[in-house]
Motif scaffolding. Sequence first.
Motif, PDB file in Angstrom:
ATOM      1  N   PHE A  48       0.837  -1.211   0.000  1.00  0.00           N
ATOM      2  CA  PHE A  48       0.000   0.000   0.000  1.00  0.00           C
ATOM      3  C   PHE A  48       0.868   1.256   0.000  1.00  0.00           C
ATOM      4  O   PHE A  48       0.633   2.181  -0.790  1.00  0.00           O
ATOM      5  CB  PHE A  48      -0.918   0.012   1.222  1.00  0.00           C
ATOM      6  N   SER A  49       1.872   1.296   0.863  1.00  0.00           N
ATOM      7  CA  SER A  49       2.735   2.479   0.934  1.00  0.00           C
ATOM      8  C   SER A  49       3.464   2.711  -0.380  1.00  0.00           C
ATOM      9  O   SER A  49       3.567   3.856  -0.852  1.00  0.00           O
ATOM     10  CB  SER A  49       3.752   2.319   2.070  1.00  0.00           C
ATOM     11  N   ARG A  50       3.953   1.637  -0.983  1.00  0.00           N
ATOM     12  CA  ARG A  50       4.661   1.786  -2.263  1.00  0.00           C
ATOM     13  C   ARG A  50       3.716   2.304  -3.352  1.00  0.00           C
ATOM     14  O   ARG A  50       4.086   3.178  -4.147  1.00  0.00           O
ATOM     15  CB  ARG A  50       5.292   0.456  -2.672  1.00  0.00           C
ATOM     16  N   HIS A  51       2.500   1.765  -3.368  1.00  0.00           N
ATOM     17  CA  HIS A  51       1.520   2.194  -4.370  1.00  0.00           C
ATOM     18  C   HIS A  51       1.124   3.654  -4.138  1.00  0.00           C
ATOM     19  O   HIS A  51       1.079   4.461  -5.077  1.00  0.00           O
ATOM     20  CB  HIS A  51       0.292   1.280  -4.284  1.00  0.00           C
ATOM     21  N   ALA A  52       0.837   4.003  -2.885  1.00  0.00           N
ATOM     22  CA  ALA A  52       0.450   5.377  -2.570  1.00  0.00           C
ATOM     23  C   ALA A  52       1.573   6.362  -2.882  1.00  0.00           C
ATOM     24  O   ALA A  52       1.325   7.472  -3.375  1.00  0.00           O
ATOM     25  CB  ALA A  52       0.050   5.478  -1.098  1.00  0.00           C
ATOM     26  N   LEU A  53       2.805   5.961  -2.615  1.00  0.00           N
ATOM     27  CA  LEU A  53       3.941   6.835  -2.882  1.00  0.00           C
ATOM     28  C   LEU A  53       4.117   7.057  -4.381  1.00  0.00           C
ATOM     29  O   LEU A  53       4.445   8.166  -4.828  1.00  0.00           O
ATOM     30  CB  LEU A  53       5.215   6.235  -2.283  1.00  0.00           C
ATOM     31  N   ARG A  54       3.882   6.011  -5.169  1.00  0.00           N
ATOM     32  CA  ARG A  54       3.966   6.170  -6.635  1.00  0.00           C
ATOM     33  C   ARG A  54       2.916   7.150  -7.138  1.00  0.00           C
ATOM     34  O   ARG A  54       3.183   7.952  -8.037  1.00  0.00           O
ATOM     35  CB  ARG A  54       3.791   4.823  -7.335  1.00  0.00           C
ATOM     36  N   ARG A  55       1.724   7.080  -6.563  1.00  0.00           N
ATOM     37  CA  ARG A  55       0.633   7.942  -7.022  1.00  0.00           C
ATOM     38  C   ARG A  55       0.641   9.308  -6.343  1.00  0.00           C
ATOM     39  O   ARG A  55       0.056  10.270  -6.854  1.00  0.00           O
ATOM     40  CB  ARG A  55      -0.723   7.260  -6.767  1.00  0.00           C
ATOM     41  N   GLY A  56       1.231   9.394  -5.158  1.00  0.00           N
ATOM     42  CA  GLY A  56       1.296  10.665  -4.445  1.00  0.00           C
ATOM     43  C   GLY A  56       0.053  11.009  -3.648  1.00  0.00           C
ATOM     44  O   GLY A  56      -0.044  12.115  -3.108  1.00  0.00           O
ATOM     45  N   GLU A  57      -0.893  10.055  -3.544  1.00  0.00           N
ATOM     46  CA  GLU A  57      -2.109  10.330  -2.782  1.00  0.00           C
ATOM     47  C   GLU A  57      -2.818   9.040  -2.444  1.00  0.00           C
ATOM     48  O   GLU A  57      -2.696   8.037  -3.165  1.00  0.00           O
ATOM     49  CB  GLU A  57      -3.063  11.243  -3.563  1.00  0.00           C
ATOM     50  N   ALA A  58      -3.561   9.074  -1.350  1.00  0.00           N
ATOM     51  CA  ALA A  58      -4.362   7.918  -0.939  1.00  0.00           C
ATOM     52  C   ALA A  58      -5.363   8.364   0.108  1.00  0.00           C
ATOM     53  O   ALA A  58      -5.156   9.360   0.806  1.00  0.00           O
ATOM     54  CB  ALA A  58      -3.471   6.806  -0.379  1.00  0.00           C
ATOM     55  N   ALA A  59      -6.462   7.627   0.192  1.00  0.00           N
ATOM     56  CA  ALA A  59      -7.426   7.798   1.274  1.00  0.00           C
ATOM     57  C   ALA A  59      -7.214   6.652   2.249  1.00  0.00           C
ATOM     58  O   ALA A  59      -7.056   5.502   1.829  1.00  0.00           O
ATOM     59  CB  ALA A  59      -8.854   7.769   0.733  1.00  0.00           C
ATOM     60  N   VAL A  60      -7.195   6.955   3.535  1.00  0.00           N
ATOM     61  CA  VAL A  60      -6.980   5.919   4.537  1.00  0.00           C
ATOM     62  C   VAL A  60      -8.137   5.918   5.527  1.00  0.00           C
ATOM     63  O   VAL A  60      -8.649   6.974   5.913  1.00  0.00           O
ATOM     64  CB  VAL A  60      -5.642   6.101   5.279  1.00  0.00           C
ATOM     65  N   PHE A  61      -8.545   4.711   5.925  1.00  0.00           N
ATOM     66  CA  PHE A  61      -9.601   4.520   6.918  1.00  0.00           C
ATOM     67  C   PHE A  61      -9.033   3.609   7.994  1.00  0.00           C
ATOM     68  O   PHE A  61      -9.156   2.384   7.923  1.00  0.00           O
ATOM     69  CB  PHE A  61     -10.850   3.936   6.257  1.00  0.00           C
ATOM     70  N   PRO A  62      -8.370   4.213   8.998  1.00  0.00           N
ATOM     71  CA  PRO A  62      -7.643   3.425   9.996  1.00  0.00           C
ATOM     72  C   PRO A  62      -8.510   2.421  10.745  1.00  0.00           C
ATOM     73  O   PRO A  62      -8.066   1.309  11.030  1.00  0.00           O
ATOM     74  CB  PRO A  62      -7.093   4.503  10.945  1.00  0.00           C
ATOM     75  N   ASP A  63      -9.761   2.804  11.087  1.00  0.00           N
ATOM     76  CA  ASP A  63     -10.626   1.892  11.825  1.00  0.00           C
ATOM     77  C   ASP A  63     -10.903   0.616  11.036  1.00  0.00           C
ATOM     78  O   ASP A  63     -11.038  -0.468  11.613  1.00  0.00           O
ATOM     79  CB  ASP A  63     -11.952   2.569  12.174  1.00  0.00           C
ATOM     80  N   ARG A  78      -8.842  -0.458   8.691  1.00  0.00           N
ATOM     81  CA  ARG A  78      -7.548  -0.956   8.215  1.00  0.00           C
ATOM     82  C   ARG A  78      -7.516  -1.041   6.685  1.00  0.00           C
ATOM     83  O   ARG A  78      -7.047  -2.020   6.102  1.00  0.00           O
ATOM     84  CB  ARG A  78      -7.246  -2.340   8.809  1.00  0.00           C
ATOM     85  N   LEU A  79      -8.022   0.019   6.054  1.00  0.00           N
ATOM     86  CA  LEU A  79      -8.078   0.043   4.596  1.00  0.00           C
ATOM     87  C   LEU A  79      -7.422   1.308   4.052  1.00  0.00           C
ATOM     88  O   LEU A  79      -7.536   2.390   4.640  1.00  0.00           O
ATOM     89  CB  LEU A  79      -9.527  -0.014   4.101  1.00  0.00           C
ATOM     90  N   GLY A  80      -6.741   1.146   2.904  1.00  0.00           N
ATOM     91  CA  GLY A  80      -6.176   2.261   2.178  1.00  0.00           C
ATOM     92  C   GLY A  80      -6.635   2.212   0.732  1.00  0.00           C
ATOM     93  O   GLY A  80      -6.634   1.144   0.111  1.00  0.00           O
TER      94      GLY A  80
END
Length: 257
Positions: free
Chosen positions: A88-103, A105-107
Motif C-alpha cells: 500500500f505504501s509503495r503504491h500510494a507513494l507512486r501515485r502521491g495520494e491515498a485515502a486511509v480509513f484506519p478503523d 484498516r483500509l487504504g
Amino acid sequence: MVVWTSAWLHGAAASDDVLDAAQAWAEVHQVCAADAETATRLELPEPGETPAGLALLLAAVRRAGGGSGGLALPVAGDVRGLDGASEFSRHALRRGEAAVFPDARLGLVPERHVEGMLRWTIHQIGELAPAEHVPVGEAEHGMSSAMREAASTLTELDVSRRRPGVRGEIAESVSARPQPSWPEGVPQRCLRVLQRSTELEAILRVAADDAPGGAVSASADRVRSQALNPLFESVRTARRAAVDEMVRVLRQRAEQH
C-alpha cells in the motif's frame, strides 16, 4: 473521497450524494482489491477480474468497520499517513495520494488509466505512521506566507521573462482541476484553503517546470528545488488540514444528533 465517504459513514450524506459528487473526478469509477485475501475479506473483485463500481467500495468500507477517513499525500522523504514498507505504501507513494480509513484498516489508492475513468485499488493496511495535527487556521496562515514566497521565487527565477504567457498557464491549470461539490455544512474556511492550495500548486508547477528556459545548470536546478520544496510541502499540509477539519466537523455534527 475522504470527506464524502466519511460524511456517508457518519450519516451526514446519502450514498447517492457520494456517487454524484464523484462524477467531478471521473465519469466511471472502477474498484478492485489489491490481492486475493483483501478481495475475499471485502467481497470485491480480485486483480484481473472485472472491477466493481463505486457503490461496492462504500459498502466494503462500512462492512470493514470504517469510521472517519484521512488524506495521505506522500512524497519521497515524507510518508506521513502510510504504514511502513508495505505494498500500500509503495503504491500510494507512486501515485502521491491515498485515502486511509484506519478503523477499517483500509487504504484506497486512485489511478487514472484512461481519460474519464478512475480506478480505486483497495489495500489492507497496518499501523499508520503518525501525522502531525495542523489546525486549519495555522495551515491557512502558512498558505498565505507560501503564496508570497512563491511569487518572490517566480520573480527570482525570472520565469515570466523566459516563458511569456505564464499567467495563462497558471490560470489554465487551476481551471482544469475538478470542482467537486461538498457535503452540507463543511466549513467555508476549509474550502478557501483548498482553493488557495490549488492556486499555489499551479504557480509552483510553473516554477518547477523543466521546459526550455528553466534552470541552465545542475547547481541552479538544485537552488530552485531547495526554494520550491518547502512550498510544495505547505500545499500538502494545507490540504490535509482542510480535509481533517471537514471530517472532524461532520463527525461532530453526527455525534450531536
